[in-house]
Enzyme design. Sequence first.
Site, PDB file in Angstrom:
ATOM      1  N   LYS A  83       0.851  -1.195   0.000  1.00 52.25           N
ATOM      2  CA  LYS A  83       0.000   0.000   0.000  1.00 52.25           C
ATOM      3  C   LYS A  83       0.883   1.240   0.000  1.00 52.25           C
ATOM      4  CE  LYS A  83      -3.964   1.728   2.773  1.00 52.25           C
ATOM      5  NZ  LYS A  83      -4.795   1.407   3.957  1.00 52.25           N
ATOM      6  N   SER A 158      -9.596   1.106   3.025  1.00 47.53           N
ATOM      7  CA  SER A 158      -8.798   1.991   2.194  1.00 47.53           C
ATOM      8  C   SER A 158      -7.715   1.267   1.400  1.00 47.53           C
ATOM      9  CB  SER A 158      -8.142   3.061   3.060  1.00 47.53           C
ATOM     10  OG  SER A 158      -7.244   2.470   3.995  1.00 47.53           O
ATOM     11  N   SER A 182      -9.603  -1.620   7.033  1.00 47.21           N
ATOM     12  CA  SER A 182      -9.079  -1.241   5.717  1.00 47.21           C
ATOM     13  C   SER A 182      -8.343  -2.354   4.988  1.00 47.21           C
ATOM     14  CB  SER A 182      -8.160  -0.022   5.842  1.00 47.21           C
ATOM     15  OG  SER A 182      -8.921   1.131   6.067  1.00 47.21           O
TER      16      SER A 182
END
Lengths: 490, 87
Positions: A83, A158, A182
């Site tokens: 990420k 996310s 997330s």
Amino acid sequence: MNHSSIIRASALEYVRGVTSGEFTAEEFLSETLSRIEEAEARYNAYLHVEDGQKLLARAREIDRGIKSGQKVGLLAGMPVSIKDNICMRGSRTTCGSRMLEGFVAPYDATAVSRLNAEGGIIVAKANMDEFAMGLTTEFSAYGPSRNPWNTGYVPGGSSGGSAVAAAAFECVASLGSDTGGSVRNPASFCSVVGYKPTYGLVSRHGLVSYANSIEQIGPIARTVSDAALVLGVIAGRDEHDDTTADATPATDYLEGIEGGVEGMRVGIVDEMTEGADPEVARAAERAAGNLEAAGASCERVSLDMVGYSVPSYYTITAAEAASNLARYDNLRYGYDLPLDGYEFNSYVAEARGRFGPEVTRRMILGGYVSSAGHAGRYYLKALKVRAKLTREVADAFASSYDILMAPTVPILPFRIGEKTDDPVSLFMVDLNTVTANLTRRPAVSVPYAVSAGGLPIGIQMMADSMQDRTLLRAARALEMRRPPLPEVPD
Amino acid sequence: MVTEEEIESVSKLVRIKVADHREHIEKVRDMINFFEMLDSAGVEDDELVMDDVPVSRLREDAHESFGGLSGYVREYRDGYVRVPKMD
């Protein structure tokens, strides 16, 4: 599928294949890079793909090591992604925000160092909601990622880019960060496994801070065993993160993973299943039936404080986010905003005015709920709810249950744009996931079913602190017992 | 019930220029109103639980160089970081 079948390999299959000479790390990586080039126009999973020639050179190095019998690490050249809020030396790290435009990380996050040390090849930085604030990836400043099961739908967030990349074979596994779900939420929406470790099991050093008391880095992969393999690589005490646990269990999370759930006690959390979409609720019932058939005992349990977990979570994270994001002044990197003509404070305000809507709202929220005159009503009360919820969950594990179970998300994936205008309704998407974060327990989302409309449904399991092995064993048992899943469309 | 004026005041304190009033102020008000659910949680008399981290657990506070500022700061001149003037 028009891409090579080898990139469909699970992480364990990859390791077996590359170390047995079935294929080379270079071949696998080359196919993965081709897949990325072909798939990205549809999915937007990645914000930045590393230099292909450098990656291939690293893969050839791994291949030479395998041929000559040298140690090449547990991952043996496996293509992985991370990420874009996890720092990798010499690589852009934007956190999905133009506020970090031009920032190149000067050091590796500990999780990155550990992936590299075990032969992982980090191919790309994955798309995400700006500063991890969001649960659809629609709040990325670089455009939303798209769900490979239906590109008109959100992939969750996310860590949406990480989940899309794992689901669409753009890597074997990915690292996300989980502050309120997330990792698990996008894993559920994209039909992959998302694992949130016990708080303190994985170092946060090099993870750009959002809500320090809550967030954890966790793996997203296509199978439970793959998530366990990656977890074993990144877990462990780190002197750079004083919140990492002293007594970290042995790092082989694959050990005992096939042990089944015979005799395990599973609590189905009422507050996380009542009000769920009917298809999602039925999937949770079937999952409980699968576990019972495997020898577990399942019963319903009520945790009163779960009903207050969402406002508590958003109050605490907004306060921590407002503090963390106060460091961004646009002076080192960020928006193209000349200094001339501004007084210092007005310059900072002007630059921050360019944050995306969700970050702007949460910074204002954080300032409000923690300010003198309001902190008692909001922030301190949220901390008390967190403490009471933690006691409830601890009591449930101490007295009655090995696993708490519920749908990962109470609703099905929804269309891009469907909920962006209603932040409070978006909050409730987090209802089932935030409890693990607030109470620092480990939790996992296991792909379980696909709805009549072709959208994935995941089941969440949660265990007591540092019972990550038990959790992985239960998750693997569910994975083994679930009905067959269709393949992701392409 | 929180007022828009209170939220506007906080946005100035956290130094965020808000251009779109509806997009931010009104939605933040809705969010804070949602947080008022905490009033019915029945935790007023509960004690706060805080984790104490002993200093001995913290790592040595030693400077670690990443090669100087010049590569990481846009407005870097003669050893100084250039910033807007302060009133």
